[in-house]
Design an enzyme around this catalytic site. Structure first.
Site, PDB file in Angstrom:
ATOM      1  N   LEU A 143      28.138  35.163  45.368  1.00 40.26           N
ATOM      2  CA  LEU A 143      29.404  35.747  44.920  1.00 40.26           C
ATOM      3  C   LEU A 143      30.583  35.310  45.783  1.00 40.26           C
ATOM      4  CD1 LEU A 143      28.068  39.376  44.306  1.00 40.26           C
ATOM      5  CD2 LEU A 143      28.448  37.591  42.580  1.00 40.26           C
ATOM      6  N   GLY A 165      31.239  35.916  48.890  1.00 38.69           N
ATOM      7  CA  GLY A 165      31.795  36.958  49.750  1.00 38.69           C
ATOM      8  C   GLY A 165      32.308  36.418  51.072  1.00 38.69           C
ATOM      9  N   GLY A 166      31.516  35.584  51.740  1.00 41.53           N
ATOM     10  CA  GLY A 166      31.951  35.023  53.015  1.00 41.53           C
ATOM     11  C   GLY A 166      33.161  34.126  52.873  1.00 41.53           C
ATOM     12  N   SER A 167      33.164  33.312  51.822  1.00 43.83           N
ATOM     13  CA  SER A 167      34.303  32.425  51.582  1.00 43.83           C
ATOM     14  C   SER A 167      35.560  33.214  51.251  1.00 43.83           C
ATOM     15  CB  SER A 167      33.988  31.456  50.444  1.00 43.83           C
ATOM     16  OG  SER A 167      32.975  30.549  50.810  1.00 43.83           O
ATOM     17  N   SER A 168      35.403  34.276  50.470  1.00 46.22           N
ATOM     18  CA  SER A 168      36.561  35.095  50.129  1.00 46.22           C
ATOM     19  C   SER A 168      37.122  35.784  51.369  1.00 46.22           C
ATOM     20  CB  SER A 168      36.185  36.124  49.065  1.00 46.22           C
ATOM     21  OG  SER A 168      37.333  36.742  48.521  1.00 46.22           O
ATOM     22  N   LYS A 217      33.559  36.435  43.313  1.00 48.01           N
ATOM     23  CA  LYS A 217      33.686  35.586  42.130  1.00 48.01           C
ATOM     24  C   LYS A 217      32.340  35.524  41.417  1.00 48.01           C
ATOM     25  CE  LYS A 217      31.127  31.947  43.614  1.00 48.01           C
ATOM     26  NZ  LYS A 217      29.854  31.518  42.964  1.00 48.01           N
ATOM     27  N   PRO A 277      28.030  42.091  48.354  1.00 49.25           N
ATOM     28  CA  PRO A 277      26.742  41.863  49.013  1.00 49.25           C
ATOM     29  C   PRO A 277      26.674  40.483  49.656  1.00 49.25           C
ATOM     30  CG  PRO A 277      26.495  41.866  46.615  1.00 49.25           C
ATOM     31  CD  PRO A 277      27.878  42.341  46.909  1.00 49.25           C
ATOM     32  N   ASP A 287      34.304  26.476  48.219  1.00 48.04           N
ATOM     33  CA  ASP A 287      34.852  27.452  47.273  1.00 48.04           C
ATOM     34  C   ASP A 287      35.971  28.304  47.863  1.00 48.04           C
ATOM     35  OD1 ASP A 287      33.160  28.825  48.949  1.00 48.04           O
ATOM     36  OD2 ASP A 287      31.882  29.639  47.366  1.00 48.04           O
TER      37      ASP A 287
END
Length: 310
Positions: A102, A104-107, A12, A97, A139
């Site tokens: 962005l 990434g971990g949450s997604s 995101k 990354p 998030d």
């Protein structure tokens, strides 16, 4: 139960990040607009008969233990199911990354909830999954829903907005050697801007309503690009040379509409009227980004969050 499940986990960017004030629980009250992009990780999940949850990853150095949000999401979902014998083998293919602002971990964690709900045949609704996601990260509910959303509270309270008239293009950059601590960024925001925080729910509600009514958001379009407010950028950029350099390089790209830092950084991005313009701008500047130590991607807006693949 399904034999194998594959899910994509989009990154995101923040089109708006406004820190309204400090809450009694210690979190900050936020008013945000978040947008999913097509830079995405992938999870491949299959059942294990021995009741273990095992995570592997193609990214060296990324923890695959119980501090990883994928593992934590899997453990929480299994606990809530009541079927403690459920097991899964999960492989994470990283493209977003790490430590980049962005999500990434949450997604990845959101994708694990979606994947294992399907793999294990649990039948939880989207709302139930979002409630679990909110327990794991502010998030993560957005990462499940995706697209473009207003995000309030800690970021977990979502409101949909009209879809963009067109899918804008994005050039995204990050120095792989630089990261920014999210708690540090919010602490600096409180230290430097705390005297100007709003102090009551009436004021918070007014700012939420102002954002809902923003002309650039109804719907999002290239003819009136978002102002890209980011209150964390105001405190991170002056103290982070990587962010300063990234924004200078992005501002020089031909055809860019706006530039900003995403989240708490250090990733930065430029918006373009469409993906083709973003691709062409990156082609021109790719060597300049590489020489300055940046990884760079061209991306598009997407209208979904974590998504099951055929």
């Amino acid at each position: 139960m399904t034999a194998t499940v594959r899910v994509t986990a989009p990154a995101k960017i923040n089109l708006h990040l406004e820190v309204l004030g400090q809450r009694s629980d210690g979190f900050h009250e936020l008013a945000m607009v978040m947008q999913s992009i097509d830079l995405a990780d992938q999870l491949d999940c299959s059942n294990r008969a021995d009741g273990l949850i095992q995570l592997s990853c193609d990214q060296p150095g990324l923890s695959c233990g119980n501090d990883n949000l994928v593992f934590r999401a899997a453990a929480l979902l299994r606990q809530r199911s009541g079927f403690h014998e459920l097991g899964a083998q999960i492989h994470l293919r990283k493209r977003i990354p790490i430590g980049a602002g962005l999500a990434g971990g949450s997604s990845d964690g959101a994708a694990a909830l979606l994947a294992l709900n399907t793999l294990w045949g649990l039948g939880h609704t989207h709302d139930h999954l979002c409630a679990m996601a909110a327990e794991l990260g502010s998030d993560m509910p957005f990462c499940l829903a995706g697209g473009i959303q207003l995000c309030f509270g800690r970021g977990e309270c979502l409101e949909s907005v009209p879809a963009a008239e067109q899918s804008l293009g994005v050039v995204l950059v990050k120095n792989p050697t630089v990261s920014v601590s999210t708690p540090w960024a919010y602490g600096e925001c409180r230290r430097l801007k705390g005297d100007h925080y709003l102090s009551d729910e009436v004021a918070f509600a007014q700012r939420r309503q102002d954002l809902r009514a923003a002309s650039w958001l109804n719907p999002l379009r290239a003819a009136e690009p978002p102002p890209l407010r980011n209150d964390l950028q105001d405190v991170v950029e002056p103290q982070t040379a990587s962010v300063q350099m990234a924004l200078r390089l992005l501002q020089d790209l031909p055809g860019q509409l706006r530039t900003a830092m995403s989240g708490s950084g250090p990733s930065c991005f430029a918006l373009f009227p469409n993906r083709l313009d973003a691709d062409q701008a990156l082609d021109v500047a790719r060597d300049s980004f590489a020489q300055a130590g940046f990884d760079a991607w061209s991306c598009s807006f997407v209208g979904h969050g974590a998504k099951l693949m055929p």
